[in-house]
Write an enzyme that holds these catalytic residues in place. Structure first.
Site, short mmCIF file in Angstrom:
data_model
loop_
_atom_site.label_atom_id
_atom_site.label_comp_id
_atom_site.label_asym_id
_atom_site.label_seq_id
_atom_site.Cartn_x
_atom_site.Cartn_y
_atom_site.Cartn_z
N ARG A 91 0.99 5.22 11.45
CA ARG A 91 1.19 3.84 11.01
C ARG A 91 2.65 3.44 11.03
NH1 ARG A 91 -2.37 5.11 5.95
NH2 ARG A 91 -1.49 7.10 6.60
N SER A 129 -6.27 4.21 2.67
CA SER A 129 -7.38 4.30 1.71
C SER A 129 -6.84 4.16 0.28
CB SER A 129 -8.08 5.66 1.84
OG SER A 129 -8.57 5.82 3.13
#
Ligand code: ADP
Length: 168
Positions: A91, A129
Site C-alpha cells: 500500500r 482491516s
C-alpha cells in the site's frame, strides 16, 4: 507447468483492497490459494472459520481462487501445496520494510519461492482491516470499503456492540 500462488493474510476481515489484489493476481496465475493465517499474536475480531467463510463469499466469482487456513510457517504451507509464488499487497512505503524482510526470509527458507507484490489500487491505498474495525467500533459506515458479506457481518458486530452499551 501450472503455477499456483499463495495469498496469505489475516483477512480479519477481508476488504475490497484484498479482493482487488486477488482479482488481479487471478489473471496472472493458474491457481490462487487465499490462506487465512492463524496468528495468535494478533487480536482478532472474527474467528478463522468465520474469516474463511467471508473470504469464500467475497471471492466465489473467481473460479481459480480457493480458500484455506493454516498455522505456522507460510513456506511450509506453500511447499505442501506446491505453490512457488507468494502474493502480497503493497500500500505505502510503510509496508515495504516488513514485506522486504519477510520475502528475504521466506526465500532463505524456500529458495524456489518468489514473492510477487501487487500495488494497491489508489482508492484502497489507505485501507486496512484494522482501520475498518476501528471505524465500525466508532459507528462509521464502511460499505464502500468491504465486500457485501463482510458489511453484513460487521453490522451484526456493531449492533451487538450497541446492545452491549445499552446494558451498561
Ligand atoms: P497480514 O496480517 O498478513 O498483513 P492482512 O490481511 O492485513 O494480513 O494483509 C494481507 C496482505 O494484503 C498483505 O500483503 C497486505 O499488505 C495486503 N493488503 C492489505 N490491505 C490491502 C489494500 N488495501 N490494498 C492492497 N493490499 C492490501
Amino acid at each position: 507447468m501450472p503455477v499456483t500462488a499463495l495469498y496469505p493474510g489475516s483477512f480479519d476481515p477481508v476488504t475490497l483492497g484484498h479482493v482487488d489484489v486477488v482479482t488481479r493476481a487471478s489473471r496472472m496465475f493458474d491457481r490462487i490459494i487465499m490462506a487465512v493465517v492463524a496468528n495468535p499474536q494478533k487480536d482478532s475480531l472474527f474467528d478463522i472459520p468465520h474469516r474463511m467463510r467471508l473470504v469464500e463469499d467475497s471471492v466465489g466469482h473467481l473460479s481459480n481462487v480457493s480458500v484455506e487456513s493454516f498455522e505456522g510457517l507460510t513456506v511450509e504451507f506453500a511447499r505442501k501445496h506446491r505453490a512457488n509464488v507468494i502474493i502480497r499487497g503493497l500500500r505505502a512505503i510503510s509496508d515495504f520494510e516488513f514485506e522486504f524482510q519477510m520475502s528475504q526470509m521466506n526465500k532463505t527458507l524456500y529458495p524456489e519461492l518468489e514473492t510477487v507484490f501487487v500495488m494497491a489500487k489508489l482508492d484502497y491505498t489507505f485501507l486496512s482491516s484494522s482501520m475498518v474495525k476501528e471505524v465500525v467500533k466508532l459507528g462509521g459506515n464502511v460499505s464502500s470499503l468491504v465486500p457485501q458479506p463482510v458489511q453484513k457481518a460487521l453490522s451484526q458486530v456493531s449492533s451487538n456492540l450497541k446492545k452491549g452499551e445499552m446494558r451498561h
